[in-house]
Design an enzyme around this catalytic site. Structure first.
Site, mmCIF file in Angstrom:
data_model
loop_
_atom_site.group_PDB
_atom_site.id
_atom_site.type_symbol
_atom_site.label_atom_id
_atom_site.label_comp_id
_atom_site.label_asym_id
_atom_site.label_seq_id
_atom_site.Cartn_x
_atom_site.Cartn_y
_atom_site.Cartn_z
ATOM 1 N N LEU A 175 20.634 -29.670 -2.353
ATOM 2 C CA LEU A 175 19.413 -28.935 -2.016
ATOM 3 C C LEU A 175 19.279 -27.516 -2.337
ATOM 4 O O LEU A 175 18.915 -26.676 -1.609
ATOM 5 C CB LEU A 175 19.260 -29.024 -0.390
ATOM 6 N N ASP B 222 21.654 -40.316 -1.590
ATOM 7 C CA ASP B 222 21.732 -39.492 -2.700
ATOM 8 C C ASP B 222 22.664 -38.309 -2.312
ATOM 9 O O ASP B 222 23.061 -37.653 -3.448
ATOM 10 C CB ASP B 222 20.387 -38.806 -2.660
ATOM 11 N N GLU C 252 0.774 -1.350 0.040
ATOM 12 C CA GLU C 252 -0.068 0.009 -0.055
ATOM 13 C C GLU C 252 0.991 1.236 0.084
ATOM 14 O O GLU C 252 0.313 2.005 -0.683
ATOM 15 C CB GLU C 252 -0.982 -0.169 1.297
ATOM 16 N N GLY D 98 12.627 -38.962 2.733
ATOM 17 C CA GLY D 98 12.347 -40.263 2.043
ATOM 18 C C GLY D 98 10.934 -40.666 2.753
ATOM 19 O O GLY D 98 10.243 -40.250 3.508
ATOM 20 N N LEU E 153 10.528 -40.644 6.533
ATOM 21 C CA LEU E 153 10.389 -39.171 7.241
ATOM 22 C C LEU E 153 8.701 -38.750 6.679
ATOM 23 O O LEU E 153 7.938 -38.149 7.583
ATOM 24 C CB LEU E 153 11.349 -38.176 6.822
#
Length: 364
Positions: free
Chosen positions: A198, A194, A47, A284, A287
């Protein structure tokens, strides 16, 4: 209002812990004379930006804004007061502010003699601000579970290989999704198998999310890719785990262990205290099952590839304790998008809370 929604989306992923907000100012004759959007915490609100662009032409006009103007003093002053000082005669907003600290702007404007209309294009505006709104209504960061899988729900082959189940279009989309969240979270199993980075890749730009690694026993390898300098990393361990030795910019956070796993509810509270309002849960199976079974998943984004691996493949989800169909965790399918040969599904929790809305308004 649709223009205001588009303006708000300009800063998606960059405003946390604040919402994305867009605003258009119409002059007394109904023509657009100013617009703005919130660019980030500590920056002027939408605004205020729009009023600055409009100048004196705002007097007697209308402010169209995606979120109810705030009424509190934070890093910046209350928007309701700014609108009153500018001589705005009418305010049209889409979504009432669920934050009890900031809410009350509509009432302040009404008390100041301004006509106020709420609920205009509310559903559309809510989708653009979904993560922040969900966080405010839940009282914890919004959680999106993201995964890629085969048509028969397998996340990896029997030998553990999972690159690449989905195609390049899905991978680019998944990184764009990552950029919309404040934090991306991975479990220790996925970390070992893996070694994920990330960070943001595939041409996606923006502020890299906080990387959160669940490492109950404090065994993260010092050469893990999540410990590079691309973004800060928070390594979460149990209360008795040895403290990992990390590079200077990374931190260790200890949380309780519940039912053999780090307590995600406590972790989400701690992340909230750090200003995190949205978390992307990446694999995975155990989790994801732990979170889903405890009602900690608000959205699911699934990238489904036209592959079949069969029963020997690794399932995308572990046991959620649903022995019958009546006990199944049911989601609401809201979007289906084709990405190359894959299909992207967006599903939401059926109990996702809503706010107390204003009256449905007209077509501003």
């Amino acid at each position: 209002m649709r223009r205001a929604v588009r303006l708000a989306a300009t800063a998606a992923g960059r405003t946390s812990p604040n919402p994305v907000v867009g605003c258009v100012i119409l002059g007394a004759d109904g023509t657009a004379v100013g617009e703005g959007f919130h660019r980030g915490a500590g920056q002027p609100h939408a605004e205020v930006e729009a009023l600055a662009a409009a100048g004196d032409r705002a007097r007697g006009g209308t402010a169209v804004v995606t979120l109810e103007p705030c009424a509190h003093h934070g890093r910046t002053g209350p928007c309701a007061e700014a609108l009153l000082r500018a001589g705005i005669a009418r305010v049209v907003y889409a979504v009432p502010d669920p934050n009890p600290t900031a809410a009350g702007g509509a009432r302040r404007l009404l008390d100041g003699g301004v006509e106020v209309v709420g609920g205009v294009l509310r559903a559309e505006a809510e989708r653009g601000n979904e993560l922040w709104l969900t966080a405010q209504r839940r009282g914890r960061p919004a959680v999106t579970w993201k995964f890629g899988c085969t048509l028969d729900g397998r996340a990896a082959a029997p030998d553990g290989t999972s690159r690449w189940i989905t195609g390049p279009e899905s991978r680019r989309d998944a990184h764009a999704l990552r950029a919309q969240h404040d934090a991306v979270l991975v479990g220790s199993g996925t970390l070992r198998v893996d070694d994920p980075h990330l960070g943001l890749r595939h041409g996606v730009t923006g502020v890299p999310p906080l990387r959160v690694v669940l490492d109950r026993d404090g065994t993260v390898a010092p050469h893990a890719r999540v410990l590079d300098d691309a973004a800060p990393t928070l390594v979460v361990t149990g209360p008795r785990a040895p403290k990992p030795v990390l590079p200077a910019r990374h931190e260790v956070l200890r949380v309780p262990v519940t039912d053999g796993a780090l307590d995600m509810a406590v972790l989400l509270d701690r992340l909230w205290d750090r200003g995190v309002r949205s978390v992307l849960l990446k694999g995975g199976a155990r989790l994801a099952a732990w979170c889903a079974a405890r009602g900690l998943v608000d959205r699911v984004v699934a990238y489904v590839a036209p592959l079949l691996l069969g029963a020997a493949g690794r399932p995308v989800l572990g046991d959620v304790g649903a022995p019958t169909l009546a006990a199944a965790l049911r989601l609401r399918l809201d979007e289906v998008t084709r990405l190359g040969d894959d299909v992207r599904l967006l599903l939401r929790a059926r109990d996702l809370p809503g706010g107390d809305g204003g009256p449905e308004g007209g077509g501003a």
